[in-house]
Design an enzyme around this catalytic site. Sequence first.
Site, short mmCIF file in Angstrom:
data_model
loop_
_atom_site.label_atom_id
_atom_site.label_comp_id
_atom_site.label_asym_id
_atom_site.label_seq_id
_atom_site.Cartn_x
_atom_site.Cartn_y
_atom_site.Cartn_z
N HIS A 67 -29.10 148.34 -16.26
CA HIS A 67 -27.64 148.48 -16.35
C HIS A 67 -27.27 149.79 -15.66
O HIS A 67 -28.01 150.78 -15.76
CB HIS A 67 -27.27 148.53 -17.84
CG HIS A 67 -25.80 148.46 -18.11
ND1 HIS A 67 -24.96 149.53 -17.95
CD2 HIS A 67 -25.02 147.44 -18.54
CE1 HIS A 67 -23.73 149.18 -18.28
NE2 HIS A 67 -23.73 147.90 -18.64
N ASP A 107 -33.34 152.25 -23.17
CA ASP A 107 -31.99 151.73 -23.28
C ASP A 107 -32.06 150.55 -24.26
O ASP A 107 -32.55 149.48 -23.92
CB ASP A 107 -31.49 151.28 -21.91
CG ASP A 107 -30.12 150.59 -21.97
OD1 ASP A 107 -29.66 150.29 -23.09
OD2 ASP A 107 -29.53 150.35 -20.91
N GLN A 165 -29.29 146.33 -25.66
CA GLN A 165 -29.43 144.90 -25.92
C GLN A 165 -30.55 144.59 -26.90
O GLN A 165 -30.64 143.46 -27.37
CB GLN A 165 -29.68 144.14 -24.60
CG GLN A 165 -28.53 144.22 -23.60
CD GLN A 165 -27.24 143.57 -24.11
OE1 GLN A 165 -27.26 142.72 -24.99
NE2 GLN A 165 -26.12 144.01 -23.56
N LYS A 182 -21.88 146.61 -29.84
CA LYS A 182 -22.68 145.43 -29.48
C LYS A 182 -23.48 144.91 -30.67
O LYS A 182 -24.18 143.91 -30.56
CB LYS A 182 -23.64 145.78 -28.35
CG LYS A 182 -22.95 146.05 -27.01
CD LYS A 182 -23.97 146.21 -25.92
CE LYS A 182 -23.45 146.97 -24.73
NZ LYS A 182 -22.57 146.17 -23.87
N CYS A 211 -22.63 144.96 -14.53
CA CYS A 211 -23.03 146.36 -14.34
C CYS A 211 -24.48 146.45 -13.87
O CYS A 211 -25.20 147.39 -14.23
CB CYS A 211 -22.83 147.18 -15.59
SG CYS A 211 -21.11 147.33 -16.06
C1 LIG Z 1 -28.56 147.17 -21.16
C2 LIG Z 1 -27.29 147.93 -21.34
N1 LIG Z 1 -27.29 149.26 -21.19
C3 LIG Z 1 -26.17 150.00 -21.35
C4 LIG Z 1 -24.97 149.42 -21.66
C5 LIG Z 1 -23.77 150.31 -21.80
O1 LIG Z 1 -23.28 150.31 -23.13
P1 LIG Z 1 -21.88 151.00 -23.46
O2 LIG Z 1 -20.89 150.39 -22.52
O3 LIG Z 1 -21.61 150.62 -24.86
O4 LIG Z 1 -22.03 152.47 -23.24
C6 LIG Z 1 -24.93 148.04 -21.82
C7 LIG Z 1 -23.67 147.34 -22.20
O5 LIG Z 1 -22.87 146.99 -21.37
C8 LIG Z 1 -26.10 147.28 -21.66
O6 LIG Z 1 -26.09 145.95 -21.79
#
Ligand SMILES: Cc1ncc(COP(=O)(O)O)c(C=O)c1O
Lengths: 145, 145, 408, 408
Positions: free
Chosen positions: D120, D198, D201, D224, D362
């Site tokens: 991401h 990270d 998910q 999430k 993203c």
């Molecule tokens: C794998 C992963 N990393 C990071 C993020 C970023 O999370 P947030 O937008 O809550 O900061 C997301 C969510 O979009 C994600 O799916």
Amino acid sequence: MSLTDLYREIILEHARHPQHKGSLAEPVSFQAGLNNPTCGDEVIVQVRVGPGGTIEEGKFDGVGCSISMAAASIMSGMVAGRTLAEAKQLIDAYTAMVSGKQAPTDELAELAAFAGVAQFPMRVKCATLPFHALQKGIARYEEGF
Amino acid sequence: MSLTDLYREIILEHARHPQHKGSLAEPVSFQAGLNNPTCGDEVIVQVRVGPGGTIEEGKFDGVGCSISMAAASIMSGMVAGRTLAEAKQLIDAYTAMVSGKQAPTDELAELAAFAGVAQFPMRVKCATLPFHALQKGIARYEEGF
Amino acid sequence: MTDFTGVRADFPLLSTAEGRTLTYLDSAATAQKPEVVLEALRHFYRYDNANVYRGVYGLAARATAAFEAARETVAAFIGADADEVIFTRGTTDAVNTVAWAWARAALGPGDEILTSEAEHHSNLVPWQEAARAAGARLRFVELAADGSVQTEAVLGALGPRTRLVALAQASNVLGNLPLDVGAVSRAAHRLGAIVLVDGAQSVPHLPVDVHAMEADFVAFSGHKMMGPTGIGVLYGRREMLAAMAPFQFGGEMISHVEAESATFKEAPQKFEGGTPPIAQAIGLARACEYLSGLGMAEVAAHDRRLGELAASQLGEVPGVTVYGPGGARLGVVSFNLEGVHPHDVATALDQQGICVRAGHHCCQPLMRRLGVVATVRASFYAYNSEEDVEKLVASVMSTMEFFHHVAH
Amino acid sequence: MTDFTGVRADFPLLSTAEGRTLTYLDSAATAQKPEVVLEALRHFYRYDNANVYRGVYGLAARATAAFEAARETVAAFIGADADEVIFTRGTTDAVNTVAWAWARAALGPGDEILTSEAEHHSNLVPWQEAARAAGARLRFVELAADGSVQTEAVLGALGPRTRLVALAQASNVLGNLPLDVGAVSRAAHRLGAIVLVDGAQSVPHLPVDVHAMEADFVAFSGHKMMGPTGIGVLYGRREMLAAMAPFQFGGEMISHVEAESATFKEAPQKFEGGTPPIAQAIGLARACEYLSGLGMAEVAAHDRRLGELAASQLGEVPGVTVYGPGGARLGVVSFNLEGVHPHDVATALDQQGICVRAGHHCCQPLMRRLGVVATVRASFYAYNSEEDVEKLVASVMSTMEFFHHVAH
Ligand SMILES: Cc1ncc(COP(=O)(O)O)c(C=O)c1O
Ligand SMILES: Cc1ncc(COP(=O)(O)O)c(C=O)c1O
């Protein structure tokens, strides 16, 4: 509100078989590209302006959804024969229509098919992408470069 | 629950007229300071340990609220004559009492006056500040520096 | 004229059975929330919850529209344009954003940051760190006798090397009248300096127009203005935001990403990496609407009136010292009782249902300037009344009696 | 065995009159919230709202106790100790915190950050920027044919210059089985590298034990995992947090402040400058309790089952390409319809009450690796059912028909 309100036959037709797509033959008076980072849609508009300040030909290239591609296709055809001022007026009328601020006017002709977009707020950006590219191109051209 | 549950006469008395306050005469076996950044309370505890490992005298210095100052005053008096192990036991029993985990024991003697602190969670830190300073001092002393 | 009598009933915490016994005088720390704000949060989660910007479906469109409408509302509340409003976690986050993203890049050796020893730590320590990192120097406005920052003193302290002025518009301790940010901004701009306003205590309590006062940055917190926790705002003048590099990378702030590099969107998205505080923005907007409904000029007058009443009445109690200005003031009153530690005072007042703050209020340097370790602080808001002031004063008197009587 | 039939009824948005018509398949973007979470938020604001740590009065004591209890609950949920849990705004904020506070200080020329093109943007762009600032180098794990990061490939890519491994435990696009973080951590530690996971998910969908998997940092988002927006967590191993400099200066993270310098508290406070997201922490804790009530192993199995069902059924629809692994997988399914742009698919599905995501999620570099501009993504959670999968598959088929029929 149904899917056919948005995807009118003519839109799907242009999306499948876009017209005025590809590179404009020289001389090109201006070109401008825009992308929608959210979905990856990209469109480049190329225009040749004749001696009298009238658009002789418009073309586009790019990738995108049916809405943005059909809009680019129809728009590219419609700008030919218009002055830059008229093209700007067309952009305004179209933008107002797809964002639900104004009903379709006669001037919009085929573009009236995009009236349904107003009910799909997240698709307004798709529908306006080529028009915003054209707008950017005209603005740059008029600023003289 | 009323104010006098917390501010027992003996606490207010010690707060007004603290005992064992000031600098301990040499030799000082160890000293340790702590502060509570939230309210600015500061306390330094100084202790002299006799040849047999028994605390001969304790003193404190510092600024703070009635609770922390009275606790420092009473504690400083009570440590004299106790071994370090006994002092640590006192710290534990007192800490358990003011945080509401245990009823006052006989051993706590005058310190039982602080039992009401358990009903004032935001004041537990005040009541334990000098005891935590003493604990830190003992730990360092036992580690040998 | 707004009638403030009914306001308290809009605040569930203050009007439940238990709440009715409370005199909440700690709004400078955090404000209570009106039912309409709680309802806005609940409504979002019940009917519109989706992530913003990214979704094509109707629910996401509603969430995005609600979020962007919230930005418009908050912008209008402070006289800004929507694209100048960046949602942050709070004032501290907003100030730190400028300290990291602007100051460390823009400042160098010889440059000066003008701030004061009366600042909240959140508007002081970020500059200490940024100055150290950039090799710049901190300079401090000379404080008035009562500890306050006066506009004249700021104007006098501006110098040719000043690059940034970072000051609170209103103090969270003293209750002195607000800084004339407009005058400071104009003087600073003439010297090529920019102005960051800590608006944590001003935006909730005063009518603030960021364009009119010509500030470059204004930081404030939602939770102090009847909004939710977890949100704040960094207002940035459009040109500043355009020139400043982003700081939180990822999510919707991004335009195009290659494996080794990326390009970014324009403000405000540029500064909003990751999923933003969506529900909180919507709740904050509802709080702005609620405050606008009362009228910010009226709120300001109301808070000031209670502050002045409290200061003058407390000042008459023997043994009580009131800090800050003597006459006109805002709704924040710091004081001490002779021979009684502020913590003991706060505990005693709490026993009488009065919530006041005791401590250094995140202003340790100011405490030293006042010559105290800590103070007691009462702060007023729209839901407070003269009755609350009366209760405070009566309880301060009985507290004094308790500690002096019992102790002798 | 948890029976998931009744779960949907716990979620107001999905069980109101309008909600009942919705098939919400975008939980990878943000999850819906159970009533108990909304109620926890409301309860806090109605009965316990005060700022934390600083107040002496009873209300502040309740707020502080609730906030710290929330930290304990969240810590227990991921197998951490409470002082290793830092509340942030979300995953993006958590990753950026490490990129600013740790990477820029700890890395130098020659050092390598091992990440992947399947990340991401929030776990890629912060490292691009930190690497540039520190003069360090990014290296990328070789992706499997389906675009996924496989544990073996990570182990093979570790090198003597690797200082940081920054990878997602679970992909937000592909649905491949999770990375074996334990194996990666042990190998990385042997080489003197640290591991940032990270967990955006994974923490919502899998049982995660940060101590057992020996990660140094784990980042995740509340929204999430059925919690509020505006909050996330940075888990940091105690030794890492002790060694790392703070990053957000101001408020309760401070110990002692002079005009020119300051000292700071220990973790977690050290990293929580300013008023924290109090209500959101309490709401997140309630979400953890709700998930624990269902049982995370059961949630994982449920989500996987739906993901596998959807992948296999969609894979059988002519003209549909499903990305990611063929067999066992998690509850995230990305796919495309031949000749139909993902945005058009998402709009068409929305017309049938199905909320799916269309776009690059993203993950622009991953999209390029997959050779697509965008995909449609359906993601499943505890409130989804086989019926939702059936609806999805049927609607995908009718969408295919619509675009191909009408267009010819
Ligand atoms: C794998 C992963 N990393 C990071 C993020 C970023 O999370 P947030 O937008 O809550 O900061 C997301 C969510 O979009 C994600 O799916
Ligand atoms: C003047 C001032 N600045 C900054 C802050 C910090 O605000 P927050 O804790 O919401 O980040 C406060 C509140 O405590 C304040 O009163």
